[in-house]
Design an enzyme around this catalytic site. Sequence first.
Site, PDB file in Angstrom:
ATOM      1  N   GLY A   6       3.785  -1.145  -3.555  1.00  0.00           N
ATOM      2  CA  GLY A   6       4.473  -2.383  -3.202  1.00  0.00           C
ATOM      3  C   GLY A   6       5.682  -2.127  -2.330  1.00  0.00           C
ATOM      4  O   GLY A   6       5.719  -1.180  -1.541  1.00  0.00           O
ATOM      5  N   SER A   7       6.710  -2.955  -2.530  1.00  0.00           N
ATOM      6  CA  SER A   7       7.805  -3.042  -1.564  1.00  0.00           C
ATOM      7  C   SER A   7       8.604  -1.762  -1.365  1.00  0.00           C
ATOM      8  O   SER A   7       9.353  -1.661  -0.393  1.00  0.00           O
ATOM      9  CB  SER A   7       8.751  -4.152  -1.971  1.00  0.00           C
ATOM     10  OG  SER A   7       8.027  -5.348  -2.086  1.00  0.00           O
ATOM     11  N   ILE A   8       8.497  -0.793  -2.282  1.00  0.00           N
ATOM     12  CA  ILE A   8       9.200   0.472  -2.047  1.00  0.00           C
ATOM     13  C   ILE A   8       8.767   1.042  -0.706  1.00  0.00           C
ATOM     14  O   ILE A   8       9.547   1.688  -0.002  1.00  0.00           O
ATOM     15  CB  ILE A   8       8.909   1.465  -3.198  1.00  0.00           C
ATOM     16  CG1 ILE A   8       9.610   1.026  -4.471  1.00  0.00           C
ATOM     17  CG2 ILE A   8       9.340   2.879  -2.821  1.00  0.00           C
ATOM     18  CD1 ILE A   8       9.341   1.893  -5.671  1.00  0.00           C
ATOM     19  N   LYS A  15       8.509  -0.353   1.968  1.00  0.00           N
ATOM     20  CA  LYS A  15       9.268  -0.886   3.105  1.00  0.00           C
ATOM     21  C   LYS A  15      10.293   0.126   3.601  1.00  0.00           C
ATOM     22  O   LYS A  15      10.706   0.080   4.758  1.00  0.00           O
ATOM     23  CB  LYS A  15       9.977  -2.181   2.701  1.00  0.00           C
ATOM     24  CG  LYS A  15       9.034  -3.363   2.621  1.00  0.00           C
ATOM     25  CD  LYS A  15       9.723  -4.598   2.116  1.00  0.00           C
ATOM     26  CE  LYS A  15       8.674  -5.671   1.838  1.00  0.00           C
ATOM     27  NZ  LYS A  15       9.046  -6.545   0.745  1.00  0.00           N
TER      28      LYS A  15
END
Lengths: 137, 587
Positions: B297-299, B301
């Site tokens: 997920g967003s990690i 980014k």
Amino acid sequence: MRLSAIFSLILVAATGFATFGVKYEVEGLLAHLARLESERAADQNQIAVLRAEWNYLNRPDTLAALNERYLSLVPVTAKQLDAQIADIPMRETAVPVAAAPPPAAPALADAGTAPEAGRPAKVKTIGELVASLTLAR
Amino acid sequence: MVALSRFDDNPCHARHFKPPPCAPVIRGTAAEEALETGRTRVLVTAALFVLLFAVIAGRLFDVMILGGGIEAPRAGQRPIPLPSRAPIVDREGRLVATSLKGVALYADPREIRHPADVARELARALPGASPEHFAQELSQSGTFVWLKRFLSPREEARVNDLGVPGLDFLPAERRFYPYGPLLAHAVGYVNIDDKGLAGVEGGLNRDLLGRRQPLQLSIDVRLQYILHHELRRVAQEFTAKAAAGLIMNVNTGEILALVSLPDFDPNHLDAPDPDFPKATLKDRLFDRATLGSYEIGSIFKVFTMAMALDSGTVTMASRFDATNPIHIGGFTITDYHGKHRPLSVPEIFAYSSNIGAAKIALACGARLQQEYLRRFGLLTQPTLELPEVGSPHYPRDWRPINVMTIAFGNGISDTLLQLARAASALVNGGILRPATLLKVPPGYAPQGRRVISEETSLRIRKLLRLVVEYGTGQFAEAPGYVVGGKTGTAERVERGAYARHSLRSSFLGVFPMEDPQYLILTMFDQPHGNKKSHGFATAGWVAAPATRRIVERIAPLLGVAPVDEKSPAVAGALAIASLKGKGIAPY
């Protein structure tokens, strides 16, 4: 002729006995060494067992449980570490030990870091003093 | 004397007087021949005796002077008996795996008269085994059965005291793990024949055999305990199905703690995990930190940002419109808590905007994205001293939809190990180093290669700090330790589709941000919201507070002194110029 024969006979007997003596002594020493070695192996094994047991008894969860039961210590928080001991300055003018109160002196002298009487202290801050004390130990 | 007196009655004769032969010798007669034969016989007998005495003398010489072929103990030449596997210690020298010498108990069933009685007595002497088990073993037909493969000295004495004929011992060794389940996946375990099957025991099996010195790991038992304890606690609190995490030194690549839950006790693999009673053995043996690869997920980014900033595609001042969701090929990319307005690059990161990240990645393009991810080691299998090292999964065709979803960590799965290693490189000044479970000597930094510039690394640090100061990771703030980080909440894939309420919540934390030293990556599988978290099970509510507690406990142990994060030296170093001294609106 006869004398030399007797002499050499005695010599042969003597060297023979000496050889046997040394030989049995060496054998005895070797047996002793073997016994020591096996004792050492047993001791090493025992140490390994004790080390394992020491680590087993020092498991963090065991210590945590014991702490909860007997000590109720809590982890250090950042607030408690706000000021470091090294941040505290020593007094501006160094105090000669002779002027210091006598009860404090023996403790310092034991640690081997007390400046000699009459001379000014070399350490500047409590932090340095603490560091030198730990080193002396 | 008696014989002599037969020939010579006069006692006054000299002793050497030779008595006359009893009969005159006549040559050539039968008497002479008989005498000759007698002489020859005496000679042969004498020769035989001489030979015999010579043999005895020779043997005496051999036995007394030469040692007679009996092996005398030799000093120094005899090897000191060693355990066949070297012990394993942690970075401070605590013993985490060791081989203990003992005995194994076996029996010859033919010699056992009353198997049922012996079985009952054995069960009393050896707690932990049933009499039925021994009875079954003792009733077998062969001449040799193992009854127990390792007995402690105390157990050995008890069995000896039974005095049952037919029972006997053989020297044996057993691997013992004093810390039990604490280091389960890092250290691994061995089978009954002392062969390493998992963890360092498996990965370095050959090195451990025939080694004198203990093998020193990079793991610190204290940090391991804190991580283990906290993951377990939070997994319980949010009734998560599983959890994993690791602590890494960002400058050396050393793994200081490595936990995967549910886990196992390497001393008793069959014992269930008390906190995860339903977990199967296979489930417990599975290493979620190094073997399992997950859509994080967003990690992810953070890698998108590093690529975009390092390649110069965007600057910290660039803005992207995150007002409306993106519709592409039947998919819709939305923000979890959308701001519905144009966002600057720091805002996209701090609010974890999927739309913004997708647009940034699209601006970079598929080739650049692949090149950077490969550079970060996120598309290749990493190396580690364990057999359990997983490979990443990523799409074969890298289409625009993949570019966009990968930007926020969907459609690509990596192991926690890979993510931690790559993230370390982003914050440590841009050098990617191999991860290791072995202690690196102090003051020595292993060879690495530059993956991003130092300026980009500094920008990434500022962005990570911003997330904890104002963004989705505010619960990770540990006062004094300047934590930076990134949340990651992914929907788990169940039956081929993303499940809206089955989450994987993770948090990447780094501290202290002004000079990054340590990285903490935690992941919780299927946490469920509770009253305290207002029903939320996202990373910001589950993994971020866990990271804060971990940081607060490990920082004093690691010698990281707390600082005043508002002081100009710290705040100034991490201020983002394009924000002009102001922060951003809190998330």
